[in-house]
Design a protein around this motif. Structure first.
Motif, short mmCIF file in Angstrom:
data_model
loop_
_atom_site.label_atom_id
_atom_site.label_comp_id
_atom_site.label_asym_id
_atom_site.label_seq_id
_atom_site.Cartn_x
_atom_site.Cartn_y
_atom_site.Cartn_z
N ILE A 9 0.86 -1.20 0.00
CA ILE A 9 0.00 0.00 0.00
C ILE A 9 0.89 1.24 0.00
N GLU A 10 0.65 2.12 -0.97
CA GLU A 10 1.47 3.35 -1.06
C GLU A 10 0.53 4.56 -1.10
N THR A 11 0.68 5.43 -0.09
CA THR A 11 -0.13 6.66 -0.05
C THR A 11 0.73 7.83 0.45
N SER A 12 1.98 7.91 -0.04
CA SER A 12 2.85 8.94 0.54
C SER A 12 2.56 10.34 0.00
N CYS A 13 1.96 10.42 -1.20
CA CYS A 13 1.70 11.75 -1.77
C CYS A 13 0.30 11.81 -2.37
N ASP A 14 0.20 11.83 -3.68
CA ASP A 14 -1.12 12.00 -4.29
C ASP A 14 -1.55 10.81 -5.14
N GLU A 15 -0.90 9.66 -4.98
CA GLU A 15 -1.36 8.46 -5.70
C GLU A 15 -1.81 7.45 -4.65
N GLY A 42 -0.07 22.15 -8.04
CA GLY A 42 0.76 21.37 -7.11
C GLY A 42 -0.15 20.56 -6.20
N VAL A 43 0.45 19.67 -5.42
CA VAL A 43 -0.37 18.80 -4.55
C VAL A 43 -0.85 19.59 -3.33
N VAL A 44 -2.16 19.56 -3.07
CA VAL A 44 -2.72 20.21 -1.88
C VAL A 44 -2.84 19.12 -0.79
N PRO A 45 -2.01 19.18 0.25
CA PRO A 45 -1.94 18.08 1.22
C PRO A 45 -3.29 17.69 1.81
N GLU A 46 -4.09 18.65 2.19
CA GLU A 46 -5.39 18.35 2.82
C GLU A 46 -6.29 17.56 1.86
N LEU A 47 -6.29 17.99 0.59
CA LEU A 47 -7.12 17.29 -0.40
C LEU A 47 -6.58 15.89 -0.66
N ALA A 48 -5.24 15.76 -0.67
CA ALA A 48 -4.63 14.45 -0.94
C ALA A 48 -5.08 13.44 0.13
N GLY A 49 -5.03 13.85 1.40
CA GLY A 49 -5.45 12.96 2.49
C GLY A 49 -6.90 12.53 2.31
N ARG A 50 -7.76 13.50 1.99
CA ARG A 50 -9.18 13.19 1.84
C ARG A 50 -9.43 12.23 0.67
N LEU A 89 0.11 9.74 4.40
CA LEU A 89 0.74 8.54 4.96
C LEU A 89 -0.18 7.87 5.99
N LEU A 90 -0.82 8.70 6.80
CA LEU A 90 -1.65 8.16 7.88
C LEU A 90 -2.82 7.32 7.36
N VAL A 91 -3.34 7.68 6.19
CA VAL A 91 -4.47 6.91 5.64
C VAL A 91 -4.01 5.48 5.33
N GLY A 92 -2.87 5.37 4.61
CA GLY A 92 -2.35 4.03 4.27
C GLY A 92 -1.95 3.27 5.51
N SER A 93 -1.31 3.98 6.44
CA SER A 93 -0.81 3.35 7.66
C SER A 93 -1.97 2.82 8.52
N GLU A 94 -2.98 3.64 8.74
CA GLU A 94 -4.12 3.21 9.58
C GLU A 94 -4.89 2.09 8.92
#
Ligand code: KG4
Ligand code: ZN
Length: 335
Positions: A9-15, A42-50, A89-94
């Protein structure tokens, strides 16, 4: 012995990326790309997590389905725990931790940069150890001597921007959308790489610097567009080809130095910028000229993907290197 199935599982950025491998052979490799960031440049961190929260379950489901594998068959769950955007990262990790807890299956935390290097071990022909690997991505430029699947030494790194950043930032100056690296690559194919000359940094040893090239391109464009407002449009292909030529020359110069210093002639590249057609061609030609064995990952394994997480997870599983439910994620990371 029964087969080893690893879920990556890879969720470090926007993929949002998920892959399944069986005994080190990739069975599926799914990537859900987040196009939402394009309009922001550019990547918007808050949107990427969601978006990861939205995509993670369907992506895992699809990867397992394509691999004809059930969750009960999984030998371990590997996931990226850094470096990257913490909310992503937290989404993939959790998710990985919850699955591991539910199934009572081992958990393996994987370093994103190390997994880029390991992408070279997915397909054959594979490099033999020890090999040199130049990892070139949006966040890192790292030269390593890889002694074994879990054993490496750092030979050089960038002092400022990563080479992917240099591609993306100069692309922005030329009016390209984000990420501009692939667009410069495409546009450069119709251009003359010697049309314009940009200075290369004078950095001793095996370290890199790319901020100077970015600034040189900025001043070059400012000066020329002042005299001719259509300058960029008229010379776009030549400008792209010249920028790409300069960045590749910096990378290959350090690789050549590293080979001379270590006498290792197994040479790999990895990371998003290793998808660059000019870099792949230049490395192949340099290999022929210098009698190196050169390797680069398949295109789908260059930019962020989970196949590299699954393969690295497989090697960690073989060595019994597991993580725990309290293993943290880390946003910035030095190797
Ligand atoms: O490895 P990656 O997907 O993400 C990070 O870990 O950073 O790398 C993304 C970077 C971006 O800077 C992107 O512009 C660059 O890789 N990239 C390219 C190409 N494809 C992706 N740069 C130049 N030419 C390409 N074809
Ligand atoms: Zn990456």
């Amino acid at each position: 012995m029964s087969s080893i199935y690893i879920l990556g599982i890879e969720t470090s950025c926007d993929e949002t990326a998920v892959a399944v491998c069986k005994d080190g052979v990739m069975l599926s490799n799914i990537i859900a790309s987040q196009t939402i960031h394009q309009k922001y440049g550019g990547v918007v961190p808050e949107l990427a997590g969601r978006m990861h929260i939205e995509y993670i379950v369907p992506t895992v489901t699809q990867a397992l389905k394509e691999a004809h594998c059930t969750v009960q068959e999984l030998s371990a769950i590997a996931y990226t725990n850094g470096p990257g955007l913490i909310g992503s990262l937290l989404v993939g990790s959790e998710f990985a931790k919850s699955l591991s807890l539910t199934l009572n299956t081992p958990l393996i935390a994987v370093n994103h940069l190390e997994s880029h290097i390991m992408a070279n071990l997915i397909d054959s022909p594979k490099p033999s150890f020890p090999f040199l690997c130049l990892t070139v991505s949006g966040g890192h430029t790292l030269l390593t001597k890889v002694l074994g699947p879990l054993d490496y030494e750092i030979l050089g790194r960038t002092h400022d921007d990563a080479v992917g950043e240099a591609f993306d930032k100069t692309a922005k100056l030329l009016g390209f959308a984000y990420p501009g690296g692939p667009l410069i690559d495409k546009c450069a194919q119709g251009g003359n790489p010697h049309a314009f000359i940009f200075p290369k940094p004078k950095i001793e040893g095996l370290d890199f610097s790319f901020s100077g090239v970015k600034t040189a391109v900025l001043y070059f464009l400012q000066k020329n567009t002042l005299q001719d407002t259509q300058f960029i449009e008229t010379h776009k292909a030549d400008i792209c080809a010249s920028i790409q030529y300069t960045l590749i020359a910096i990378l290959l110069d350090k690789l050549e130095k590293a080979v001379a210093l270590t006498n290792i002639k197994e040479v790999c590249i990895a990371g998003g910028v290793s998808a660059n057609s000019g870099l792949r061609k230049a490395l192949t030609n340099k290999g022929i000229e210098k009698k190196w064995h050169t390797y680069y990952p398949k295109m789908e394994y260059c930019t962020d993907n989970a196949a590299m997480v699954a393969i690295y997870g497989y090697y960690q599983y073989l060595s019994g290197r597991y993580s725990t439910l309290t293993t943290p994620c880390f946003p910035t990371g030095k190797l």
